[in-house]
Design an enzyme around this catalytic site. Structure first.
Site, mmCIF file in Angstrom:
data_model
loop_
_atom_site.group_PDB
_atom_site.id
_atom_site.type_symbol
_atom_site.label_atom_id
_atom_site.label_comp_id
_atom_site.label_asym_id
_atom_site.label_seq_id
_atom_site.Cartn_x
_atom_site.Cartn_y
_atom_site.Cartn_z
ATOM 1 N N GLY A 1 -52.005 18.380 -25.957
ATOM 2 C CA GLY A 1 -52.671 18.192 -27.240
ATOM 3 C C GLY A 1 -52.049 17.045 -27.994
ATOM 4 N N THR B 1 -49.710 14.730 -30.501
ATOM 5 C CA THR B 1 -48.265 14.589 -30.715
ATOM 6 C C THR B 1 -47.834 15.304 -31.999
ATOM 7 O OG1 THR B 1 -48.225 12.544 -29.448
ATOM 8 C CG2 THR B 1 -46.435 12.838 -31.028
ATOM 9 N N THR C 1 -49.142 18.047 -33.338
ATOM 10 C CA THR C 1 -49.080 19.490 -33.065
ATOM 11 C C THR C 1 -47.822 19.807 -32.254
ATOM 12 O OG1 THR C 1 -51.490 19.419 -32.924
ATOM 13 C CG2 THR C 1 -50.435 21.440 -32.183
ATOM 14 N N GLU D 1 -47.764 17.472 -22.785
ATOM 15 C CA GLU D 1 -48.628 16.326 -22.431
ATOM 16 C C GLU D 1 -49.353 15.936 -23.705
ATOM 17 O OE1 GLU D 1 -48.627 14.736 -19.744
ATOM 18 O OE2 GLU D 1 -47.992 16.078 -18.147
ATOM 19 N N CYS E 1 -56.989 11.302 -23.035
ATOM 20 C CA CYS E 1 -55.624 10.898 -23.398
ATOM 21 C C CYS E 1 -55.251 9.589 -22.722
ATOM 22 C CB CYS E 1 -54.643 11.995 -22.996
ATOM 23 S SG CYS E 1 -54.746 12.426 -21.253
HETATM 24 P P1 NAD Z 1 -54.544 19.522 -30.913
HETATM 25 O O1 NAD Z 1 -53.101 19.207 -30.868
HETATM 26 O O2 NAD Z 1 -55.238 19.504 -32.228
HETATM 27 O O3 NAD Z 1 -54.835 20.973 -30.308
HETATM 28 C C1 NAD Z 1 -54.392 21.354 -29.026
HETATM 29 C C2 NAD Z 1 -54.248 22.866 -28.965
HETATM 30 O O4 NAD Z 1 -53.179 23.279 -29.820
HETATM 31 C C3 NAD Z 1 -55.496 23.631 -29.434
HETATM 32 O O5 NAD Z 1 -55.680 24.749 -28.592
HETATM 33 C C4 NAD Z 1 -55.098 24.060 -30.827
HETATM 34 O O6 NAD Z 1 -55.795 25.199 -31.290
HETATM 35 C C5 NAD Z 1 -53.611 24.359 -30.645
HETATM 36 N N1 NAD Z 1 -52.792 24.360 -31.860
HETATM 37 C C6 NAD Z 1 -53.056 23.763 -33.045
HETATM 38 N N2 NAD Z 1 -52.021 23.964 -33.894
HETATM 39 C C7 NAD Z 1 -51.091 24.701 -33.234
HETATM 40 C C8 NAD Z 1 -49.798 25.218 -33.573
HETATM 41 N N3 NAD Z 1 -49.259 25.014 -34.763
HETATM 42 N N4 NAD Z 1 -49.117 25.913 -32.634
HETATM 43 C C9 NAD Z 1 -49.633 26.092 -31.398
HETATM 44 N N5 NAD Z 1 -50.858 25.639 -31.024
HETATM 45 C C10 NAD Z 1 -51.579 24.944 -31.924
HETATM 46 O O7 NAD Z 1 -55.234 18.514 -29.891
HETATM 47 P P2 NAD Z 1 -56.781 18.290 -29.634
HETATM 48 O O8 NAD Z 1 -57.376 17.603 -30.842
HETATM 49 O O9 NAD Z 1 -57.394 19.544 -29.153
HETATM 50 O O10 NAD Z 1 -56.728 17.259 -28.401
HETATM 51 C C11 NAD Z 1 -56.635 15.879 -28.548
HETATM 52 C C12 NAD Z 1 -55.221 15.390 -28.319
HETATM 53 O O11 NAD Z 1 -54.739 15.859 -27.068
HETATM 54 C C13 NAD Z 1 -55.137 13.878 -28.248
HETATM 55 O O12 NAD Z 1 -53.996 13.441 -28.941
HETATM 56 C C14 NAD Z 1 -54.981 13.612 -26.770
HETATM 57 O O13 NAD Z 1 -54.356 12.387 -26.448
HETATM 58 C C15 NAD Z 1 -54.159 14.777 -26.344
HETATM 59 N N6 NAD Z 1 -54.295 14.959 -24.894
HETATM 60 C C16 NAD Z 1 -53.227 14.670 -24.082
HETATM 61 C C17 NAD Z 1 -53.355 14.785 -22.701
HETATM 62 C C18 NAD Z 1 -52.201 14.469 -21.750
HETATM 63 O O14 NAD Z 1 -52.262 14.869 -20.597
HETATM 64 N N7 NAD Z 1 -51.182 13.757 -22.192
HETATM 65 C C19 NAD Z 1 -54.562 15.207 -22.159
HETATM 66 C C20 NAD Z 1 -55.624 15.478 -23.024
HETATM 67 C C21 NAD Z 1 -55.477 15.367 -24.400
#
Ligand code: NAD
Length: 492
Positions: free
Chosen positions: A226, A228, A230, A248, A284
């Protein structure tokens, strides 16, 4: 086929658990329509799921690797049989075109198969023996894994965790994103059905559920994909109980176009365009900033726009002619537009790319016509921030050293790409700070599940995929049987 009344549930200890609240997942192509319904689970639900996983771990971790592999192979067959329906559901809730949803299922299955084929070899105990004695190097399961995943690739970023974690003898509680919860729930259901109760659990919900998954003392490892931002909360939340982590995170991947890149190579140009706009840029590892040697900048831009105009066809994800669908949600579409507006307000030019093939849905859904931004400053938000949408800036550079400096001037380091004569490109690639650097290709086109994937700097910690992606779900346990049992420097 899953219709728009589909309602997915949490799975705790092998049972579907009804929730008090459900939320409609809107269809980003037709926001007035629903894609299906997912529960909003509570922290208490998360605690029950963790308890179930904790109890199941004691016996699951003792199950022979052969049985774990057999169960996973059956799960793979279940997913294959349902793949067309899952792809359709994923397109509807996410907005990615059907070919793209099918591609995501393909990558998920390729990884699950690789994990099954290699698990025995990678995870088996090693035995070393020499004149000093014997050592057993065991790769033990860690315990309960909290897997937390984002909306952009919900299936592949969940199976990337589920397959190695279960094969290595861990148990899981998975929480997908509320912005794409449906197809992944069906996939988790199909996998969980092949494993003993409590081994794979599923809870839905918001950050409060995520907080339970990252603070509960019974959780041994967090596997998070997710943002950075978060991840910073998660690291703090997990600090009290020192949890193992694979993170990741975001990326702002540079594509460097060297002076010997052939701008007339139409296939290479199309690969680059796809590297910028597949899944409407919501990947990502998409190439998010293009740096071009100034000596070929003008010709490059002209040919790039030509190639983009050919490949980009925006519209309904179920229209076979469409290559790019809507952005997944309104907030993300508005964020991407705000970056473009900021750049143009400061004097940059946003050139629209491709054509809209479904005007009616384009007007109503969360669509953005892809753009290339010319004339932005190196430090404008559209260049330094992760846009995660269908826009990309193109900027000139003066000499390879300058390109390397620009590419590395980022808090991120997920992937990157260098385009040009191969030897030249490899020399530049070696100097880029990133987990992966691709030559004359980029983004998912250069992804290979056989090799480790992950980021440096604030793009993450640890690796998924490859042998490393299996070992990431183990603790190394050394069993030492020294011959003498005493050290020469300790007096009698
Ligand atoms: P996000 O960080 O908003 O959410 C990811 C997950 O975390 C969701 O399930 C969300 O409900 C949960 N979450 C939110 N707050 C939390 C907390 N305080 N504690 C625990 N869990 C929590 O990310 P997103 O908007 O869903 O995804 C987009 C991001 O993910 C982009 O920055 C993208 O680059 C990154 N991403 C990285 C990769 C990689 O492999 N490096 C792959 C795909 C996406």
């Amino acid at each position: 086929m899953f219709n728009d009344q589909i309602k997915v549930e949490a799975i705790i200890n092998g049972e579907e658990v009804k929730a008090e609240r459900y939320e409609a997942r809107e269809n980003p192509t037709h926001p007035e329509r629903v894609a299906g319904y997912a529960p909003i689970n509570t922290r208490e639900d998360a605690v029950r799921a963790i308890d179930a996983a904790h109890t199941a771990f004691a016996s699951w971790t003792k199950v022979a690797i052969e049985e774990r592999i057999e169960r996973m192979e059956r799960a793979i067959q279940n997913i294959k049989a349902a793949a067309p329906d899952i792809a359709e559901l994923l397109s509807r809730e996410h907005g990615k075109p059907l070919y793209d949803a099918e591609g995501e299922i393909g990558v998920s299955l390729a990884w699950m198969e690789f994990a099954c084929q290699n698990a025995k070899d990678v995870l088996q105990n090693e035995m070393r023996e020499d004149e000093n004695g014997k050592t057993i190097i065991a790769h033990d399961g860690i315990g309960v894994v909290s897997a937390i995943t984002p909306w952009n690739y919900p299936l592949s970023l969940s199976t990337i965790k589920i397959a190695p974690a279960l094969l290595a003898g861990n148990t899981i509680v998975l929480k997908p994103s509320p912005l794409a919860p449906l197809a992944v729930s069906k996939v988790v259901e199909m996998i969980a059905a092949e494993f003993p109760n409590g081994v794979l659990n599923l809870v839905h919900g918001e950050a409060d559920v995520g907080v339970e998954l990252t603070t509960n003392p019974k959780v041994a490892k967090i596997a998070f994909t997710g943002g950075t931002g978060t991840a910073k909360h998660i690291m703090k939340a997990a600090a009290d109980t020192i949890k193992n982590m694979t993170l990741e995170l975001g990326g702002n991947d540079a594509a460097i176009i060297l002076n010997d890149f052939d701008v007339n190579d139409e296939r290479a140009m199309r690969r680059l365009v796809i590297s910028n706009f597949l899944t409407a840029g919501q990947i990502c590892m998409i190439a998010k900033r293009i740096y071009v040697d100034r000596s070929i900048y003008e010709q490059f831009v002209e040919k790039y726009i030509e190639a983009a105009n050919k490949w980009i066809r925006v519209g309904d994800p179920f229209n076979k002619d469409v290559t790019i669908g809507p952005v997944n949600n309104k907030k993300q579409a508005e964020f991407v537009q705000s970056l473009i507006d900021d750049a143009t307000a400061k004097g940059a030019t946003a050139v629209k790319l491709g054509r809209v093939v479904d005007e009616d849905v384009f007007e109503k859904g969360y669509f953005l016509q892809p753009t290339v931004v010319l004339g932005a400053d190196y430090h404008d938000p559209i260049v330094v921030e992760e846009q995660f949408g269908p826009t990309v800036p193109i900027l000139p550079f003066d000499g390879d050293e300058h390109a390397i400096e620009l590419a590395n001037d980022s808090i991120y380091g997920l992937t990157s790409s260098v385009w040009g004569e191969e030897e030249h490109a490899i020399e530049v690639a070696k100097q880029i700070q990133a987990g992966t650097t691709m030559i004359n290709t980029a983004a998912v086109q250069g992804l290979d599940v056989r090799f480790p994937f992950g980021g440096v700097k604030q793009s993450g910690i640890g690796r998924e995929y490859g042998r490393e992606g299996l070992l990431a779900y183990t603790d190394t346990h050394i069993i030492n049987i020294p011959k003498k049992g005493e050290l020469p420097y300790i007096p009698e």
